[in-house]
Write an enzyme that holds these catalytic residues in place. Structure first.
Site, mmCIF file in Angstrom:
data_model
loop_
_atom_site.group_PDB
_atom_site.id
_atom_site.type_symbol
_atom_site.label_atom_id
_atom_site.label_comp_id
_atom_site.label_asym_id
_atom_site.label_seq_id
_atom_site.Cartn_x
_atom_site.Cartn_y
_atom_site.Cartn_z
ATOM 1 N N ASP A 292 -12.484 -10.117 -0.948
ATOM 2 C CA ASP A 292 -13.796 -10.198 -0.309
ATOM 3 C C ASP A 292 -14.749 -9.327 -1.104
ATOM 4 O OD1 ASP A 292 -12.912 -7.686 0.688
ATOM 5 O OD2 ASP A 292 -12.590 -8.470 2.709
ATOM 6 N N GLU B 145 -6.472 -10.530 -1.263
ATOM 7 C CA GLU B 145 -7.296 -10.279 -0.072
ATOM 8 C C GLU B 145 -8.765 -10.219 -0.469
ATOM 9 O OE1 GLU B 145 -5.814 -6.935 2.198
ATOM 10 O OE2 GLU B 145 -3.724 -7.504 1.852
ATOM 11 N N HIS C 16 -10.696 -5.839 -2.450
ATOM 12 C CA HIS C 16 -11.795 -5.708 -1.482
ATOM 13 C C HIS C 16 -12.925 -4.979 -2.202
ATOM 14 C CE1 HIS C 16 -9.275 -6.978 1.878
ATOM 15 N NE2 HIS C 16 -8.360 -6.103 1.521
ATOM 16 N N GLU D 152 0.804 -1.235 0.000
ATOM 17 C CA GLU D 152 0.000 0.000 0.000
ATOM 18 C C GLU D 152 0.832 1.277 0.000
ATOM 19 O OE1 GLU D 152 -2.662 -0.496 3.331
ATOM 20 O OE2 GLU D 152 -3.607 -2.253 2.438
ATOM 21 N N ASN E 227 1.968 -5.237 -3.138
ATOM 22 C CA ASN E 227 0.563 -5.526 -2.846
ATOM 23 C C ASN E 227 -0.182 -4.221 -2.563
ATOM 24 O OD1 ASN E 227 -1.483 -7.612 -2.188
ATOM 25 N ND2 ASN E 227 -1.348 -6.815 -0.093
HETATM 26 O O1 G2I Z 1 -7.851 -3.559 6.242
HETATM 27 C C1 G2I Z 1 -7.993 -4.756 5.518
HETATM 28 C C2 G2I Z 1 -6.687 -5.210 4.957
HETATM 29 C C3 G2I Z 1 -6.195 -4.230 3.900
HETATM 30 N N1 G2I Z 1 -4.958 -4.679 3.292
HETATM 31 C C4 G2I Z 1 -3.884 -4.996 4.210
HETATM 32 C C5 G2I Z 1 -4.364 -5.951 5.288
HETATM 33 O O2 G2I Z 1 -3.335 -6.188 6.209
HETATM 34 C C6 G2I Z 1 -5.583 -5.427 6.004
HETATM 35 O O3 G2I Z 1 -5.943 -6.363 7.016
HETATM 36 C C7 G2I Z 1 -6.524 -5.832 8.177
HETATM 37 C C8 G2I Z 1 -6.891 -6.983 9.089
HETATM 38 O O4 G2I Z 1 -7.870 -7.777 8.446
HETATM 39 C C9 G2I Z 1 -7.480 -6.427 10.388
HETATM 40 O O5 G2I Z 1 -7.663 -7.494 11.317
HETATM 41 O O6 G2I Z 1 -5.613 -4.977 8.789
HETATM 42 C C10 G2I Z 1 -6.197 -4.350 9.923
HETATM 43 C C11 G2I Z 1 -5.243 -3.336 10.477
HETATM 44 O O7 G2I Z 1 -4.780 -2.450 9.531
HETATM 45 C C12 G2I Z 1 -6.541 -5.392 10.972
HETATM 46 O O8 G2I Z 1 -7.198 -4.782 12.042
HETATM 47 C C13 G2I Z 1 -6.565 -4.901 13.267
HETATM 48 C C14 G2I Z 1 -7.178 -3.901 14.212
HETATM 49 O O9 G2I Z 1 -6.937 -2.580 13.705
HETATM 50 C C15 G2I Z 1 -6.579 -4.027 15.536
HETATM 51 O O10 G2I Z 1 -7.204 -3.156 16.428
HETATM 52 C C16 G2I Z 1 -6.671 -5.477 16.018
HETATM 53 O O11 G2I Z 1 -5.949 -5.616 17.225
HETATM 54 O O12 G2I Z 1 -6.757 -6.200 13.772
HETATM 55 C C17 G2I Z 1 -6.083 -6.403 14.972
HETATM 56 C C18 G2I Z 1 -6.184 -7.880 15.355
HETATM 57 O O13 G2I Z 1 -7.521 -8.269 15.431
#
Ligand code: G2I
Length: 477
Positions: A282, A280, A251, A172, A214
């Site tokens: 969805d 990724e 997404h 990103e 990515n």
């Molecule tokens: O935002 C969706 C994805 C976009 N591309 C990069 C990916 O790495 C990203 O994944 C998401 C995860 O699916 C989330 O799970 O990235 C988020 C953070 O940027 C993740 O969220 C985080 C929360 O912000 C935290 O508060 C939490 O502790 O997930 C953590 C674990 O559950």
């Protein structure tokens, strides 16, 4: 007969030649009843991963959270359906280097071991990113940050060397919206070359992993962000910066819908000499609408030989970062959704690639086929026609040309068109080309000269300038 020994009838019938003789031979020695038992549906793969593997060794994976590996509904679906994993958060910088130079791989290891013990592929996600940086890194800048970032890449990619199929080396790095600029971040402020520096460090640390860039909002070919990433990859390939693949997060929802030119995006990047992966996926929605979009995405990937795999961002709807949008393939109780059925059937129907494979498909049969052939197309000079569609942006375009056989099919074809003044062809796929400006001629390559009567094939080319107003002519032999 195991699935692995069953040839894909579509692949066989799409390739006439010596194999056609084998088809006849096989049919000749089989009883009609035995032949009829080879219905493709009866032999179709029943899981996403197995079906993807049959489509030229592709994978079908899911983002996995270590904390969910103790949920048996989750692991039942995961273990049955998928053959690739991306750790959802456990390999990010804040997880693996919470304090500077103190590395923690506990949760990431749980996921990697879950995958590798089953022979699945792992996507490393992600080595360098503006987000999810640990506090100590957020507060850094300049050469200290550059060194810390490179140290992180070296240590983490080095720790996992040999276990990772593909790394999201940089995630990103481009801004949304018009202009195609880099995203402002503490990493970007260390100098524009931070991305290539990260790729070079990753190559040194793990020479065998595929190294990927990515991003999201890079699915629509006409968007500035897509074009900016394309130019970066093109520049890296020209200068020998080690990059092997581009991940399209994909997404999709109503605000960021699946674009009709998605296949053009995938094939255009692939034409630069990189693998493309849907990393990724969805798709928010439900029912038939959601199922149709999943089908389109799968068909687009299968149509591009270098689209090597698809990963959904989670397993079940309730595992999703966008759970309210029910964007995945399974309900929370593990039941399959209509989108699952559409995805599996699209994989099982496996379209023939429109990009020349760089390596022979691994799914090629070693046994004679046991399915009755359809009547072979009558070949002969029955003429052909060609139409062109354009995806244009300021200063360039991609043309997709559809060649349709006339009344008796073709053995070979040739398409001529005159490019507008100032337009130049930079590369073409699925056709041989002579000339790159003015009058340009495209002829079939070895695998797409024979078109059955009334059927079509497609080739494409990319150009600079404007491609508006081209009108192709077609001749067949
Ligand atoms: O935002 C969706 C994805 C976009 N591309 C990069 C990916 O790495 C990203 O994944 C998401 C995860 O699916 C989330 O799970 O990235 C988020 C953070 O940027 C993740 O969220 C985080 C929360 O912000 C935290 O508060 C939490 O502790 O997930 C953590 C674990 O559950």
């Amino acid at each position: 007969m195991s699935d692995k020994t069953v040839p894909d009838p579509r692949r066989l019938l799409a390739r006439p030649g010596p194999r056609a003789a084998l088809v006849s031979l096989a049919v000749g020695i089989l009883t009609a009843g035995a032949a009829l038992t080879f219905a493709s549906s009866a032999n179709a793969a029943t899981t996403l991963g197995a079906s993807a593997a049959e489509r030229g060794g592709r994978y079908f994976g899911a983002a996995v959270a270590a904390s969910k590996l103790s949920d048996s509904v989750y692991t039942t679906v995961l273990n049955r359906e998928f053959n690739q994993i991306t750790p959802e958060n456990e390999m990010k910088i804040d997880a693996t280097e919470p304090q500077q130079n103190q590395f923690n791989f506990t949760n990431a290891d749980r996921i990697v071991n879950h995958a590798t013990s089953r022979g699945w592929k792992v996507r490393g996600h992600t080595l360098a990113w503006h987000s999810q940086q640990p506090g100590w890194m957020q507060n850094m800048s300049g050469t200290a940050l550059r060194s810390a970032m490179l140290n992180h890449v070296t240590r983490v990619a080095g720790y996992y060397a040999g276990k990772i199929d593909s790394w999201d080396v940089v995630n990103e790095a481009y801004a949304d919206g018009n202009g195609g600029a880099r995203r402002d971040s503490n990493l970007q402020r260390t100098g524009n070359d931070w991305i290539e520096a990260a790729f070079r460090a990753a190559r040194t640390a793990d020479p065998n992993a595929k190294l990927c860039y990515n991003d999201y909002n890079t699915d629509n070919w006409t968007w500035d962000k897509t074009q900016a990433v394309y130019r970066m990859v093109q520049d890296f390939k020209q200068r020998g910066v080690p990059i092997d693949c581009v991940g399209f997060q994909s997404h999709f929802n109503s605000g960021s819908p699946y674009p009709s030119n998605y296949r053009t995006t995938l094939s255009s990047f692939a034409a630069l000499g990189v693998d493309v992966q849907i990393t990724e996926l969805d798709i928010e929605g439900s029912g038939t609408t959601q199922a149709n979009t999943y089908r389109n995405v799968v068909n687009d990937c299968l149509a591009v030989a270098r689209c090597s795999g698809i990963t959904t961002w989670g397993v079940r709807d309730c595992d999703s970062w966008r759970s309210g949008g029910t964007p995945l393939l399974f309900e929370c109780n593990g039941n399959k959704k209509p989108a699952y059925d559409a995805t599996l059937s699209a994989l099982n129907n496996g379209v023939t690639p429109t990009n020349p494979p760089t390596t022979p498909p691994t799914g090629n049969p070693t046994n004679p086929p046991t399915t009755p052939p359809t009547t072979p197309p009558t070949q002969g000079p029955g003429g052909c026609s060609a139409t062109v569609s354009l995806n244009s942006w300021t200063g360039g375009f991609v043309a997709t040309v559809r060649v349709t056989a006339g009344s008796s099919g073709t053995n070979a074809w040739s398409v001529g068109m005159t490019l507008p003044s100032g337009a130049t062809v930079t590369n073409a796929w699925n056709a041989n080309r002579s000339g790159n400006s003015g009058a340009v001629t495209f002829t079939n390559v070895s695998y797409n000269g024979r078109i059955a009567a009334g059927q079509s094939t497609e080739f494409g080319f990319q150009g600079t300038g404007s491609g508006t107003g081209m009108s192709p002519t077609c001749s067949a032999s």
